[in-house]
Scaffold this active site. Structure first.
Site, PDB file in Angstrom:
ATOM      1  CB  ILE A 160      36.179  37.885  46.951  1.00  0.00           C
ATOM      2  CG1 ILE A 160      36.291  37.980  48.483  1.00  0.00           C
ATOM      3  CG2 ILE A 160      37.158  36.844  46.423  1.00  0.00           C
ATOM      4  CD1 ILE A 160      36.012  36.682  49.203  1.00  0.00           C
ATOM      5  N   PRO A 161      37.271  39.749  44.060  1.00  0.00           N
ATOM      6  CG  PRO A 161      39.218  40.790  43.295  1.00  0.00           C
ATOM      7  CD  PRO A 161      38.532  40.325  44.557  1.00  0.00           C
ATOM      8  CB  CYS A 162      35.502  35.528  41.501  1.00  0.00           C
ATOM      9  SG  CYS A 162      33.778  36.010  41.683  1.00  0.00           S
ATOM     10  CG  HIS A 163      34.915  41.001  38.827  1.00  0.00           C
ATOM     11  ND1 HIS A 163      34.668  41.142  40.181  1.00  0.00           N
ATOM     12  CD2 HIS A 163      35.742  42.034  38.495  1.00  0.00           C
ATOM     13  CE1 HIS A 163      35.308  42.212  40.630  1.00  0.00           C
ATOM     14  NE2 HIS A 163      35.971  42.767  39.629  1.00  0.00           N
ATOM     15  NE  ARG A 164      39.508  43.345  39.969  1.00  0.00           N
ATOM     16  CZ  ARG A 164      39.871  43.957  41.083  1.00  0.00           C
ATOM     17  NH1 ARG A 164      40.928  43.529  41.744  1.00  0.00           N
ATOM     18  NH2 ARG A 164      39.184  44.994  41.551  1.00  0.00           N
TER      19      ARG A 164
END
Length: 286
Positions: free
Chosen positions: A245-249
């Site tokens: 789940i790409p919360c880094h984006r």
């Protein structure tokens, strides 16, 4: 004892830090390599194998200017259908291959007493990771070098569950997302404990294409809650599954990275790594 993968990751992080601090002096490959105690040839190969590009090019992908440009693109497109469908399957990796199922109240009742959870430790391009799964899918993934702390964090989420150190098919499939060849990637299933709002935010994160960025405010608008930027930020911060789940984006509207549950340095390197992957396949995008 640190693995070779962890050592290489730490060296890359240190090299990028050195280049950033001395950017105005334009340090040579030899100077950067010396700073991390490697020969120039070894450093160049190690970095290129990891990032798929040179240190100099990689620095462009993690610059404030590049982040601001990506936010301008994102604001202009507003994730419209034409924009999404025009992207490569690599760019839409998470949206295409990661599927979320919310846990029912019964599944996490009494601290997850009814759950049987498998967990394992693995190496990734961004350091050591713990991955855990129920019989329905991945329920937890976190970057952490200390195995005891990693397991403790997992157990705190489901204090009464039964835990088994075992790597199952769910975990193997999930970990394959770190490979550079995703042509044979099967759908990754996540089985997550969260409120309806949290699940909605986490699902919206999957729609941010690889190599692109968004802001908390834009994400709030996307899910139909334009005044809920703070709540969106809280939901992102509670994301239980790193990278998948790409919360880094999601970054600040200024272009600054902002916080990250698993460290801002790691967030920066993940963003650069993803951008390098996408732009190596589509060089005209840079």
């Amino acid at each position: 004892m640190a693995t070779q993968s962890q050592i290489d990751y730490n060296r890359i992080a240190k090299a990028i830090e050195y280049i950033q601090k001395n950017f105005k002096l334009q340090p040579s490959l030899e100077e950067v390599a010396e700073n991390i105690h490697l020969s120039p040839t070894h450093f160049q190969k190690m970095f290129s194998d990891w990032a798929g590009t040179s240190p100099k090019k990689f620095l462009q992908f993690i610059s404030l200017e590049h982040a601001k440009n990506l936010l301008k693109e994102e604001k202009a497109s507003l994730f419209d259908t034409a924009y999404e469908t025009g992207l490569s399957s690599t760019s839409r990796l998470h949206d295409l291959f990661v599927k979320i199922e919310g846990m029912s109240p019964a599944e996490y009742k009494n601290g997850g007493k009814s759950l049987k959870i498998n967990f394992s430790f693995s190496e990734t391009p961004f350091g050591s990771v713990i991955t855990a799964s129920t019989e329905k899918g991945i329920c937890f993934m976190a970057f952490e070098n200390n195995k005891n702390k990693a397991l403790g964090d997992l157990q705190s989420k489901f204090p009464n569950a039964s835990f088994f150190e075992s790597q199952d098919d769910f975990q193997q499939n999930a970990l394959s997302i770190f490979d550079k060849d995703w042509t044979k990637l099967n759908t990754i299933k996540l089985h997550l404990k969260g409120t309806d709002f949290q699940l909605k935010v986490w699902e919206s994160l999957l729609k941010i294409p690889m190599g692109k960025l968004s802001t908390y405010g834009n994400l709030a608008k996307k899910i139909g809650s334009p005044n809920a930027s703070r709540a969106v930020g809280t939901a992102i911060g509670s994301n239980p599954v790193a990278f998948l789940i790409p919360c880094h984006r999601v970054i600040q509207s200024t272009g600054n990275l902002g916080g990250y549950r698993w460290g801002s340095d790691r967030k920066q390197l993940i963003i650069g790594w993803e951008s390098a992957k996408v732009y190596s396949e589509n060089p005209t995008l840079l």
